[in-house]
Design a protein around this motif. Structure first.
Motif, PDB file in Angstrom:
ATOM      1  N   ALA A 169       0.772  -1.228   0.034  1.00 36.08           N
ATOM      2  CA  ALA A 169       0.075  -0.200  -0.091  1.00 36.08           C
ATOM      3  C   ALA A 169       0.999   1.207  -0.050  1.00 36.08           C
ATOM      4  N   VAL A 170       2.066   1.224   0.278  1.00 38.15           N
ATOM      5  CA  VAL A 170       2.829   2.520   0.084  1.00 38.15           C
ATOM      6  C   VAL A 170       2.896   2.849  -1.393  1.00 38.15           C
ATOM      7  N   LEU A 171       3.117   1.758  -2.202  1.00 36.55           N
ATOM      8  CA  LEU A 171       3.104   2.132  -3.772  1.00 36.55           C
ATOM      9  C   LEU A 171       2.089   2.777  -4.045  1.00 36.55           C
ATOM     10  N   HIS A 172       0.565   2.164  -3.548  1.00 35.96           N
ATOM     11  CA  HIS A 172      -0.460   2.776  -3.912  1.00 35.96           C
ATOM     12  C   HIS A 172      -1.701   2.174  -2.984  1.00 35.96           C
ATOM     13  N   PRO A 173      -2.642   2.900  -2.281  1.00 40.95           N
ATOM     14  CA  PRO A 173      -3.257   2.444  -1.258  1.00 40.95           C
ATOM     15  C   PRO A 173      -4.236   1.307  -1.496  1.00 40.95           C
ATOM     16  N   GLU A 174      -4.424   0.945  -2.984  1.00 39.23           N
ATOM     17  CA  GLU A 174      -5.440   0.000  -3.358  1.00 39.23           C
ATOM     18  C   GLU A 174      -4.537  -1.438  -3.451  1.00 39.23           C
ATOM     19  N   LEU A 175      -3.369  -1.385  -3.154  1.00 39.87           N
ATOM     20  CA  LEU A 175      -2.572  -2.702  -3.243  1.00 39.87           C
ATOM     21  C   LEU A 175      -2.410  -3.420  -2.154  1.00 39.87           C
ATOM     22  N   LYS A 176      -2.555  -4.734  -2.120  1.00 39.28           N
ATOM     23  CA  LYS A 176      -2.379  -5.801  -1.038  1.00 39.28           C
ATOM     24  C   LYS A 176      -1.183  -6.759  -1.616  1.00 39.28           C
ATOM     25  N   ASP A 177      -1.105  -7.480  -0.704  1.00 36.00           N
ATOM     26  CA  ASP A 177       0.165  -8.445  -0.962  1.00 36.00           C
ATOM     27  C   ASP A 177      -0.071  -9.289  -2.222  1.00 36.00           C
ATOM     28  N   GLY A 178       0.765  -9.330  -3.122  1.00 31.61           N
ATOM     29  CA  GLY A 178       0.902  -9.996  -4.387  1.00 31.61           C
ATOM     30  C   GLY A 178      -0.011  -9.186  -5.498  1.00 31.61           C
ATOM     31  N   ASP A 179      -0.852  -8.283  -5.080  1.00 30.91           N
ATOM     32  CA  ASP A 179      -1.228  -7.374  -6.329  1.00 30.91           C
ATOM     33  C   ASP A 179      -0.237  -6.561  -7.010  1.00 30.91           C
ATOM     34  N   ARG A 180      -0.734  -6.223  -8.135  1.00 30.49           N
ATOM     35  CA  ARG A 180       0.148  -5.473  -9.203  1.00 30.49           C
ATOM     36  C   ARG A 180      -0.599  -4.404  -9.765  1.00 30.49           C
ATOM     37  N   LEU A 181       0.178  -3.123 -10.096  1.00 28.97           N
ATOM     38  CA  LEU A 181      -0.245  -2.068 -11.258  1.00 28.97           C
ATOM     39  C   LEU A 181       0.081  -2.573 -12.597  1.00 28.97           C
ATOM     40  N   VAL A 182      -0.958  -2.788 -13.333  1.00 25.11           N
ATOM     41  CA  VAL A 182      -0.830  -2.938 -14.776  1.00 25.11           C
ATOM     42  C   VAL A 182      -1.326  -2.088 -15.724  1.00 25.11           C
ATOM     43  N   THR A 183      -0.601  -1.710 -16.589  1.00 25.42           N
ATOM     44  CA  THR A 183      -1.138  -0.630 -17.776  1.00 25.42           C
ATOM     45  C   THR A 183      -1.079  -1.583 -19.174  1.00 25.42           C
ATOM     46  N   GLY A 184      -2.339  -1.414 -19.954  1.00 21.62           N
ATOM     47  CA  GLY A 184      -2.303  -2.150 -20.997  1.00 21.62           C
ATOM     48  C   GLY A 184      -3.967  -2.516 -21.446  1.00 21.62           C
ATOM     49  N   GLU A 185      -4.271  -3.267 -22.286  1.00 20.83           N
ATOM     50  CA  GLU A 185      -5.607  -3.593 -22.795  1.00 20.83           C
ATOM     51  C   GLU A 185      -6.251  -4.261 -21.657  1.00 20.83           C
ATOM     52  N   ALA A 186      -7.439  -3.884 -21.112  1.00 20.58           N
ATOM     53  CA  ALA A 186      -8.105  -4.495 -20.026  1.00 20.58           C
ATOM     54  C   ALA A 186      -8.465  -5.977 -20.368  1.00 20.58           C
ATOM     55  N   GLY A 187      -8.392  -6.708 -19.515  1.00 19.08           N
ATOM     56  CA  GLY A 187      -8.643  -8.277 -19.494  1.00 19.08           C
ATOM     57  C   GLY A 187     -10.270  -8.248 -19.883  1.00 19.08           C
ATOM     58  N   ASP A 188     -10.896  -7.419 -19.029  1.00 17.45           N
ATOM     59  CA  ASP A 188     -12.209  -7.628 -19.252  1.00 17.45           C
ATOM     60  C   ASP A 188     -13.001  -6.220 -19.587  1.00 17.45           C
ATOM     61  N   PRO A 189     -13.841  -6.213 -20.762  1.00 17.41           N
ATOM     62  CA  PRO A 189     -14.378  -5.206 -21.280  1.00 17.41           C
ATOM     63  C   PRO A 189     -15.293  -4.517 -20.249  1.00 17.41           C
ATOM     64  N   PRO A 190     -15.646  -3.063 -20.416  1.00 17.06           N
ATOM     65  CA  PRO A 190     -16.234  -2.205 -19.507  1.00 17.06           C
ATOM     66  C   PRO A 190     -17.879  -3.058 -19.631  1.00 17.06           C
ATOM     67  N   ILE A 191     -18.559  -2.698 -18.668  1.00 15.14           N
ATOM     68  CA  ILE A 191     -19.935  -2.974 -18.647  1.00 15.14           C
ATOM     69  C   ILE A 191     -20.832  -1.630 -18.392  1.00 15.14           C
ATOM     70  N   LYS A 192     -22.098  -1.590 -18.958  1.00 16.96           N
ATOM     71  CA  LYS A 192     -22.927  -0.768 -18.301  1.00 16.96           C
ATOM     72  C   LYS A 192     -24.112  -1.673 -17.750  1.00 16.96           C
ATOM     73  N   ALA A 193     -24.043  -1.407 -16.244  1.00 13.34           N
ATOM     74  CA  ALA A 193     -25.017  -2.410 -15.649  1.00 13.34           C
ATOM     75  C   ALA A 193     -26.051  -1.529 -15.356  1.00 13.34           C
ATOM     76  N   VAL A 194     -27.420  -2.078 -15.539  1.00 19.29           N
ATOM     77  CA  VAL A 194     -28.784  -1.420 -15.283  1.00 19.29           C
ATOM     78  C   VAL A 194     -29.516  -2.168 -14.620  1.00 19.29           C
ATOM     79  N   ASP A 195     -30.369  -1.425 -13.908  1.00 16.72           N
ATOM     80  CA  ASP A 195     -31.247  -1.933 -12.956  1.00 16.72           C
ATOM     81  C   ASP A 195     -32.414  -2.642 -13.707  1.00 16.72           C
ATOM     82  N   ARG A 196     -33.417  -3.405 -12.804  1.00 19.53           N
ATOM     83  CA  ARG A 196     -34.535  -3.889 -13.323  1.00 19.53           C
ATOM     84  C   ARG A 196     -35.407  -3.321 -14.327  1.00 19.53           C
ATOM     85  N   ASP A 197     -35.287  -1.910 -14.194  1.00 15.66           N
ATOM     86  CA  ASP A 197     -36.132  -1.092 -15.100  1.00 15.66           C
ATOM     87  C   ASP A 197     -35.424  -0.412 -16.183  1.00 15.66           C
ATOM     88  N   GLY A 198     -34.016  -0.783 -16.325  1.00 17.20           N
ATOM     89  CA  GLY A 198     -33.164  -0.347 -17.475  1.00 17.20           C
ATOM     90  C   GLY A 198     -32.353   0.962 -17.250  1.00 17.20           C
TER      91      GLY A 198
END
Length: 574
Positions: A169-198
């Motif tokens: 977390a010294v490097l970045h507060p979101e990091l925990k043991d074994g986590d990495r900061l990676v820049t590149g093409e995202a492994g998962d495409p973004p989503i537009k999540a909607v509720d039951r009414d759209g």
């Protein structure tokens, strides 16, 4: 000699005449900016020890907390080395050289972070907060990144040297043991999540859904039809293991995992639309109610289908207790225990049932809240008053696995097989014996639940059949929802509804359930926790085709703490 040594040390961290000179990282200047006045880092008065110098042979090894000068000097040297891209030099100033060097090297190479500028803030003891600013670059695309973090200076016992206590977390507060900061093409495409009414669901509008949306993206980004963008993201340590796992292993990994997190988008992807079962109005109500309280969590489900309508936590960016919590449910567990006693003919709604002040089993002496007793009362009265001894008195007539089987076979709990669309903990009712088995009957011992589990319990009572809660329709990915191996008989289900309704009209749940009509029922609970002054307060209830449960940790009595949260949800649902 002292002046000569100080001159050498100043050169080693890029300092001349008290000023920091820029180093070079990726062809661009990188600097540590020293604040002025009270926050300035001075190199006088003990800076030799503070900047990582080795101990002098003819002097005793330093001990005790680092001095202000040592904290200043050590922190400044570390930040200077990091800023100029000297991973090895910065790592040498930490108490875990190997881990720090690996992380600092990855920061620049995998994270693609350059032009690093680190500005220390006001020291507090051995803690030094700082602001970080850098440029994220990838294939001709650049964007600035700014965030805040903190380091702590510690003293090594072996030689008295002061070093930065290493943690990711010294490097970045979101990091925990074994986590990495990676820049590149995202492994998962973004989503537009909607509720039951759209209507679109965003973390900005519904803060408690931040981790849920991250989890939905990870699981359904590709299935929703989106196209990945270029991002800087936190890649969790368990990502590779989790994505390669299947079946029960995948489920257990999911329950403990945190989704990867996007920190910066360099080039947006094309989001795919993902429909969820959330209700925007109920989610808004859940956010409001939990925000009013400390350590509160709530979940709402639709008994007729199992659809999850809302979930929220008082700390929305923290651990998702509503879905993944593992907490003793206290007397709300008596809903399951009561159904078991009714099935086994060990209790009848209006049959006389013992409720003494005390009951001993397995060497433990159990008692009721305020040591009350009900003389000549019925099981209805005991359930409504939440009499512990009424349940403990029946322990000697049960098998060690009786409650475990009831929870698994009728209520679908404790099998680690729910697949709602994001990680969950599916409850635990382990087989226990003697006093621990008896304690499980009243929601203590080894029993563990969360609000989603207990909302499902009320939903099962209301509908008569367990329907696994879910957020995303199984039609999207052809997954199989969990089922119960059997259901309560109609008479047992009717009897439990009768008990919960009576509790809501004449028992411990009267105040939160007042005025909510006739088609409703509830159960209060409080669970003692070692080290807490107050127990955790629980409340679970149904009204029409809504079922909800809440916990307020250290809230005291469930009717007073969690009850109003559930009431608000039942009212918001109409």
């Amino acid at each position: 000699m002292g002046k000569r040594r100080r001159a050498v040390e100043r050169r080693s961290v890029g300092i001349k005449n008290g000023k920091v000179h820029p180093g070079v990282l990726g062809g661009a200047a990188a600097v540590v900016v020293c604040a002025v006045g009270a926050t300035a880092f001075a190199l006088s008065g003990g800076s030799e020890s503070g900047s990582g110098g080795s101990s002098v042979d003819d002097k005793p090894v330093a001990s005790g907390p680092p001095t202000a000068a040592e904290v200043h000097g050590t922190a400044k040297a570390f930040l200077a080395a990091w800023a100029k891209g000297d991973a090895a030099g910065a790592a040498a100033l930490t108490d875990d050289r190997a881990a720090a060097e690996k992380a600092l090297t990855s920061y620049a190479k995998e994270g693609r972070l350059s032009e690093v500028k680190l500005t220390p803030g006001r020291r507090s003891g051995a803690d030094v907060p700082f602001k970080a600013a850098a440029t994220v670059s990838y294939e001709g695309k650049k964007k600035p990144l700014a965030y805040e973090s903190e380091l702590t200076v510690v003293r090594r016992k072996s030689d008295g040297r002061t070093l930065v206590g290493w943690r990711p977390a010294v490097l970045h507060p979101e990091l925990k043991d074994g986590d990495r900061l990676v820049t590149g093409e995202a492994g998962d495409p973004p989503i537009k999540a909607v509720d039951r009414d759209g209507a679109e669901l965003t973390a900005a509008k519904y803060p408690s859904l931040g981790t849920v949306l991250d989890g939905l993206r990870e699981k359904y980004g590709k299935k929703a039809g989106g196209k990945a963008g270029i991002e800087l993201r936190v890649v969790r340590a368990d990502s590779a293991k989790k994505k390669g796992a299947t079946g029960a292993t995948a489920k257990k990994d999911d329950a403990k995992s945190t989704p990867d997190k996007t920190l910066l988008t360099l080039a947006p992807g094309t989001p795919g639309t993902l429909k969820t079962t959330f209700s925007g109005s109920l989610q808004a109500a859940a956010e409001r109610e939990t925000a009013k309280r400390q350590r509160a969590s709530v979940a709402v489900v639709k008994p007729s289908t199992g659809e999850i309508l809302a979930a929220a936590n008082s700390t929305p960016t923290g651990f998702n207790t509503a879905f993944q919590g593992s907490i003793a449910p206290g007397s709300t567990m008596k809903v399951i225990s009561a159904s078991m006693l009714l099935e086994k003919k060990l209790a009848g709604v209006d049959k006389k049932h013992p409720c003494p002040k005390y009951e001993t089993y397995g060497g433990w002496k159990f008692q009721n809240d305020d040591k009350f007793e009900i003389k000549g009362g019925t099981f209805r009265a005991s359930f409504a008053r939440s009499c512990n001894t009424a349940f403990i008195s029946q322990a000697k007539k049960l098998q060690d696995d009786s409650l475990t089987k009831q929870a698994q076979e009728v209520f679908g709990l404790g099998r680690d097989n729910w697949s709602i669309g994001v990680p969950t903990f599916d409850g635990a009712v382990p087989v226990q014996s003697d006093a621990q088995m008896a304690a499980s009957l009243i929601g203590q011992g080894g029993v563990r639940m969360n609000p989603l589990n207990m909302a499902s319990v009320s939903a099962t009572v209301k509908s008569g059949t367990f329907k696994q809660p879910y957020l995303v329709s199984p039609d999207l990915d052809d997954r199989t929802l969990a089922t119960a191996s059997r259901k309560m008989s109609g008479s047992t289900a009717s009897a439990v509804r009768d008990l919960m309704h009576y509790t809501a009209t004449s028992g411990t749940a009267v105040k939160p359930m007042s005025g909510l009509g006739s088609d409703m029922g509830a159960k209060t609970g409080s669970a003692e926790v070692d080290g807490q002054k107050k127990p955790n307060g629980w409340f679970t209830a149904y009204r029409g085709d809504l079922a909800a449960a809440a916990v307020v940790q250290e809230g005291g009595h469930g009717g007073d703490s969690a009850g109003p949260v559930v009431r608000a949800m039942l009212l918001a649902g109409g």
